[in-house]
Design an enzyme around this catalytic site. Structure first.
Site, PDB file in Angstrom:
ATOM      1  N   ARG A 199      41.131  33.693  32.375  1.00 47.45           N
ATOM      2  CA  ARG A 199      42.577  33.933  32.456  1.00 47.45           C
ATOM      3  C   ARG A 199      43.244  32.670  32.959  1.00 47.45           C
ATOM      4  NH1 ARG A 199      45.899  36.125  37.100  1.00 47.45           N
ATOM      5  NH2 ARG A 199      47.977  36.360  36.173  1.00 47.45           N
TER       6      ARG A 199
ATOM      7  N   HIS B 174      53.425  31.740  35.089  1.00 44.77           N
ATOM      8  CA  HIS B 174      52.824  31.834  36.430  1.00 44.77           C
ATOM      9  C   HIS B 174      53.551  30.845  37.332  1.00 44.77           C
ATOM     10  CE1 HIS B 174      49.002  33.104  38.714  1.00 44.77           C
ATOM     11  NE2 HIS B 174      49.785  32.488  39.583  1.00 44.77           N
TER      12      HIS B 174
ATOM     13  N   ASN C 175      46.740  42.712  40.401  1.00 47.78           N
ATOM     14  CA  ASN C 175      46.251  41.719  41.376  1.00 47.78           C
ATOM     15  C   ASN C 175      46.167  42.415  42.720  1.00 47.78           C
ATOM     16  OD1 ASN C 175      46.497  40.008  39.244  1.00 47.78           O
ATOM     17  ND2 ASN C 175      47.989  38.619  40.188  1.00 47.78           N
TER      18      ASN C 175
ATOM     19  N   TYR D 103      44.473  41.989  46.859  1.00 52.63           N
ATOM     20  CA  TYR D 103      43.769  41.199  47.870  1.00 52.63           C
ATOM     21  C   TYR D 103      43.515  41.958  49.160  1.00 52.63           C
ATOM     22  CZ  TYR D 103      44.480  37.234  44.853  1.00 52.63           C
ATOM     23  OH  TYR D 103      44.444  36.395  43.778  1.00 52.63           O
TER      24      TYR D 103
ATOM     25  N   GLU E 248      43.526  39.594  39.109  1.00 52.67           N
ATOM     26  CA  GLU E 248      43.164  38.764  40.264  1.00 52.67           C
ATOM     27  C   GLU E 248      42.603  39.616  41.397  1.00 52.67           C
ATOM     28  OE1 GLU E 248      46.188  36.218  41.886  1.00 52.67           O
ATOM     29  OE2 GLU E 248      46.909  35.671  39.896  1.00 52.67           O
TER      30      GLU E 248
HETATM   31  O1  LIG Z   1      47.222  33.943  46.984  1.00 55.62           O
HETATM   32  C1  LIG Z   1      46.189  33.936  46.057  1.00 55.62           C
HETATM   33  C2  LIG Z   1      46.771  34.134  44.655  1.00 55.62           C
HETATM   34  N1  LIG Z   1      47.613  35.323  44.627  1.00 55.62           N
HETATM   35  N2  LIG Z   1      48.209  35.610  43.380  1.00 55.62           N
HETATM   36  C3  LIG Z   1      48.872  34.493  42.717  1.00 55.62           C
HETATM   37  C4  LIG Z   1      48.032  33.224  42.767  1.00 55.62           C
HETATM   38  O2  LIG Z   1      48.769  32.149  42.197  1.00 55.62           O
HETATM   39  C5  LIG Z   1      47.609  32.931  44.188  1.00 55.62           C
HETATM   40  O3  LIG Z   1      46.883  31.714  44.264  1.00 55.62           O
END
Ligand SMILES: OC[C@H]1NNC[C@@H](O)[C@@H]1O
Ligand SMILES: [Ca+2]
Length: 446
Positions: A77, A121, A294, A296, A352
């Site tokens: 990706r 992005h 995404n 985290y 992500e």
């Molecule tokens: O913070 C880690 C990632 N989070 N999502 C967008 C990405 O560009 C970041 O690096």
């Protein structure tokens, strides 16, 4: 210990973004982006770092694709830098910029790796920002024209497309908190940017349908934090629901699937929504083929009458990554399961998931055990989500390479491949070797 298999053809991959890895931001006729400006504005980025060199991927892409092949990645990706294609955001095309992505796609296909493109992005052409950027309603046409050109140029070889990466971060971190480009602090602009990104996204989806790409799939990539109520009180539960609907996939999927903003957003934040926003909802409501998630971390939300959202984030004392984000794999399951229950998308990709840790090189190797542990726990939750009916078709680890972590510059390493920024040498970390085995076996032992 038992072996759990992932579905056949599960697309295991890694993710990156143009401004974070490419470097050479103005090479071969490329135009400036808002992140080139933002990182070159003193005070914005830790240690004064910029994306001028990054991981030098613009020049080293063949070496990096060889690494992907060595690790056995099924998919990759990446994002297109809009200003490489349209140096002024619209009008003149930059042939050399387009050639880079043409070669990149051909190199990936030759290596047997499925390309998965993100059209935006965050590196908006700076000249469009001078016209108001995402706060200008015309951006829906500018973005759709750019998207359509990419469909025409790469649609014969690329089937998987995501329009926007984390539009919530673009809107609120870039236009309310001011920590990302273009560095604004205006809540009304932040909601206008939210709304125009939705208009731009759906206009691009219609262009995608027109382009008639064989086996083509288009979606959107959304950021998520798992928000749990701090207590069982009704106040905390409502605060957590507001946080979820504003901060996570509902803010964008409610308009796309149901043609309106989520209930709590309308109830608590109506003041900030663009006047007459409702007139655009028919245009925004447009079927998509997949949702990119995404994820985290998670947090607790406590009722807080002083906060505009009526809630504040509370830590629960869990282990944290280098970003200070609590490690909460259960939240990954909640977000994936909640998405399937609330919107029933045709397909879901984890676009992500990953972690920053303080990686060190020892005798030419990087023993990043914490990252392996983080990934293993999150893979277990992804497997549980699939077992419980989530139509999860693939997973992209963030990130392939250590890279420019926005306002944190190069101080945070997310890669499964280590980058020595002094020499640009790459070292596959233990996590990259471990991940290769998972992909090869398409299974986990847990
Ligand atoms: O913070 C880690 C990632 N989070 N999502 C967008 C990405 O560009 C970041 O690096
Ligand atoms: Ca073509």
């Amino acid at each position: 210990m038992s072996t759990k298999y992932f579905p056949k053809d599960f697309l295991w991959g890694a993710a990156t973004a143009s401004y974070q890895i490419e470097g050479s931001p103005l090479a071969d006729g490329a135009g400036s982006s808002i992140w080139h400006r933002f990182s070159h504005t003193p005070g914005n980025i830790l240690n004064g770092d910029t994306g001028d060199v990054a991981a030098d991927h613009y020049r080293r892409y063949k070496e990096d694709i060889a690494l992907m092949k060595e690790m056995g990645l099924k998919g990759y990706r990446f994002s297109i830098a809009w200003p490489r294609i349209y140096p002024y955001g619209k009008g003149k095309i930059n042939v050399k910029g387009m050639d880079f992505y043409d070669r990149l796609v051909d190199e990936l296909l030759e290596a047997g790796i499925t390309p998965f493109i993100t059209l935006y992005h965050w590196d908006l052409p700076a000249t469009l920002q001078d016209l108001g950027g995402w706060a200008n309603r015309d951006i829906a046409c500018w973005f759709a024209d750019y998207a359509d050109y990419m469909f025409q140029r790469l649609g014969d070889r690329v089937e998987n497309w995501s329009t926007l990466n984390e539009p919530w971060v673009v809107a609120f971190v870039g236009h309310l908190f001011g920590e990302h480009a273009p560095g604004m602090k205006d809540i009304y602009s932040a909601f206008l940017v939210t709304h125009n990104q939705l208009r731009a996204h759906s206009k691009a989806v219609r262009a995608f349908r027109e382009a008639n790409i064989a086996n083509g799939k288009i979606g959107i990539t959304l950021s998520n934090t798992s928000h749990d109520p701090a207590t069982d009180s009704m106040e905390d539960k409502i605060a957590a629901k507001v946080a979820h609907e504003w901060n996570n996939y509902p803010l964008f999927l409610h308009p796309i699937y149901y043609g309106d903003y989520p209930d709590t957003v309308k109830e608590f934040l109506k003041e900030y929504l663009p006047k007459n926003y409702y007139k655009d909802m028919e245009e925004i409501k447009e079927e998509i083929d997949f949702v990119g998630i995404n994820y985290y971390s998670g947090d607790l939300v406590k009722f807080d009458p002083d906060s505009p959202l009526g809630g504040k984030s509370v830590k629960r004392g869990l282990p944290k990554t280098e970003m200070g984000w609590e490690i909460y794999p259960e939240g990954f399951y909640k977000i994936l399961k909640g998405l399937q229950d609330e919107y029933n998308p045709k397909e879901v990709y984890v676009t992500e998931n990953g972690a920053a840790f303080d990686d060190k090189v020892e005798n030419g190797e990087v023993h990043d055990h914490k990252r392996i542990d983080y990934l293993k726990k999150h893979f277990e939750m992804a497997h549980k989500a699939i077992e419980d009916g989530v139509k999860l078709k693939g997973y992209f680890v963030w990130s392939l390479l250590d890279n420019f972590e926005w306002a944190f510059g190069y101080s945070k390493r997310f890669g499964i491949v280590y980058v020595d920024y002094n020499t640009q040498k790459r070292i596959i970390k233990d996590s990259g070797k471990w991940y290769s085995q998972i992909i090869k076996n398409n299974s986990l032992d847990f």
